[in-house]
Scaffold this active site. Structure first.
Site, short mmCIF file in Angstrom:
data_model
loop_
_atom_site.label_atom_id
_atom_site.label_comp_id
_atom_site.label_asym_id
_atom_site.label_seq_id
_atom_site.Cartn_x
_atom_site.Cartn_y
_atom_site.Cartn_z
N GLN A 1 -2.54 6.74 1.57
CA GLN A 1 -2.47 7.90 2.46
C GLN A 1 -1.25 7.84 3.38
O GLN A 1 -0.52 8.82 3.52
CB GLN A 1 -3.75 7.97 3.30
CG GLN A 1 -3.82 9.19 4.21
CD GLN A 1 -4.79 8.98 5.38
OE1 GLN A 1 -5.36 7.92 5.58
NE2 GLN A 1 -4.96 10.03 6.16
N GLY B 1 0.83 -1.21 0.00
CA GLY B 1 0.00 0.00 0.00
C GLY B 1 0.86 1.25 0.00
O GLY B 1 0.52 2.26 0.62
N TYR C 1 -15.40 -1.54 9.14
CA TYR C 1 -14.02 -1.07 9.34
C TYR C 1 -13.54 -1.44 10.74
O TYR C 1 -12.46 -2.01 10.92
CB TYR C 1 -14.00 0.45 9.14
CG TYR C 1 -12.66 1.11 9.29
CD1 TYR C 1 -11.66 0.95 8.34
CD2 TYR C 1 -12.39 1.94 10.39
CE1 TYR C 1 -10.44 1.58 8.47
CE2 TYR C 1 -11.18 2.57 10.52
CZ TYR C 1 -10.20 2.40 9.57
OH TYR C 1 -9.00 3.03 9.70
N LYS D 1 -10.76 -4.09 12.07
CA LYS D 1 -9.60 -3.64 12.86
C LYS D 1 -9.47 -4.45 14.16
O LYS D 1 -8.36 -4.80 14.56
CB LYS D 1 -9.69 -2.14 13.16
CG LYS D 1 -9.46 -1.25 11.95
CD LYS D 1 -8.10 -1.50 11.30
CE LYS D 1 -7.82 -0.55 10.15
NZ LYS D 1 -6.59 -0.91 9.40
N1 SER Z 1 -9.03 7.88 9.48
C1 SER Z 1 -9.80 6.68 9.62
C2 SER Z 1 -11.18 6.84 9.09
O1 SER Z 1 -11.72 7.88 9.22
C3 SER Z 1 -9.87 6.26 11.05
O2 SER Z 1 -8.87 5.38 11.34
O3 SER Z 1 -11.73 5.93 8.58
#
Ligand code: SER
Length: 319
Positions: free
Chosen positions: A12, A8, A143, A147
């Site tokens: 970002q 990756g 998400y 995680k």
């Molecule tokens: N920056 C991420 C998000 O907003 C949070 O870990 O998904």
């Protein structure tokens, strides 16, 4: 660490982490892994080797690790929180099926592995104020679910197979280099672009909604310092709370307005982003990271805002 693979590397975090790792360990020792359609360009392409490294392709990862004699993997492949809600199966495929591939390759080739976790690993019934290192993690986003699974699976590979897995729970990351895509904390980056371009900022997060944030130079240091930490001192592994600041939208707006007096904000709250933001901590307690591997942030909200405005102005206005 002698030879590093960044999976990756054009994303970002990866775009800046790859450059920082090359500055520390030498360009030739850091392979920039990317997927087709997101090829490295400029410095990232010129500064060292690169390879197609699709996290969903275990054989491809194994071939790169063997060819380059890799002994540490920074696994940064992920979808951010909002886009993951739209593509939950893909989020799992990249985040967890992909992690499984990385951990298997690491086990077979004796590699250390860093995979970011996030404030997204917490949920509505987590204590929101000074969120402890060890606490309830019942997120309701895919998400967050991925995680928490990342943390558990990484710990599992450490205790069962001895793989040197390490991780931090990143807060929202602020940078002028590569914009995030599809996260809940993206507003804290977007607001700077609006300010520098002389535009009114339309804020998708409601006033009073605090979230933890960090300037990218601190985030890069957190990842690298944790990977360099003495393992004998690590009580935790996956993942450490780290933070640098916590603010609601009106506070970062006021901080920018000190330096851009005409800057305006209007709130048009996005219900999905707002619901996610409200389920995340208001402020993290990062004592464990401070005690176990000496974590300290360098940038608070004032220093970060000054540097962001200066660097982003140079980037957007001096082209
Ligand atoms: N920056 C991420 C998000 O907003 C949070 O870990 O998904």
């Amino acid at each position: 660490m002698k030879k590093i693979l960044v999976i990756g590397s054009t994303g970002q975090i990866g775009s800046e982490l790859t450059a920082e790792l090359r500055a520390r360990y030498g360009g030739d020792n850091v392979v920039a892994g990317y997927i087709l359609g997101a090829e490295p360009k400029g410095e990232l392409a010129a500064g060292g080797p690169s390879a197609v490294a699709d996290v969903t392709n275990g054989e491809q990862l194994a071939a790169i690790v063997k060819e380059h004699n890799i002994d540490a993997i920074y696994n940064l492949a992920a979808l951010l929180s909002v886009v993951a809600e739209q593509k939950p199966r893909l989020a799992w495929k990249i985040g967890i099926d992909g992690l499984w591939n990385v951990l298997e390759v690491a086990r077979e080739n004796n590699c250390a592995v860093f995979t970011p976790s996030s404030i997204g690993s917490f949920g509505p019934n987590t204590p929101h104020e000074l969120t402890p290192q060890d606490t309830i993690q019942r997120p309701r986003t895919i998400y967050g679910v991925s995680k928490v699974t990342t943390e558990l699976l990484s710990d599992y590979y450490h205790t069962k197979y001895g793989v040197d897995t390490r991780s931090v729970r990143f807060p929202g990351l602020i940078s002028y280099v590569t914009p995030p895509g599809g996260g809940t904390t993206d507003y804290a980056v977007d607001i700077f672009y609006a300010a520098v371009r002389g535009e009114k900022f339309i804020c998708p997060i409601a006033e009073g909604t605090r979230m933890d944030m960090m300037y990218m130079p601190d985030a890069l240091r957190a990842a690298i310092e944790l990977m360099e930490a003495d393992p004998a001192k690590l009580i935790h592994r996956n993942g450490f709370n780290v933070t640098a600041m916590s603010f609601p939208p009106e506070k970062i707006y006021a901080e920018i307005k000190k330096r851009v007096p005409d800057f305006e904000i209007e709130y048009q709250v996005d219900p999905l982003k707002q619901a996610i933001a409200e389920s995340w901590p208001d402020s993290l307690d990062d004592t464990a990271a401070r005690e176990e591997w000496g974590w300290r942030p360098n940038f608070g909200i004032g220093a970060m805002t000054r540097d962001m405005l200066e660097k982003l102005s140079a980037k957007l206005l001096n082209k």
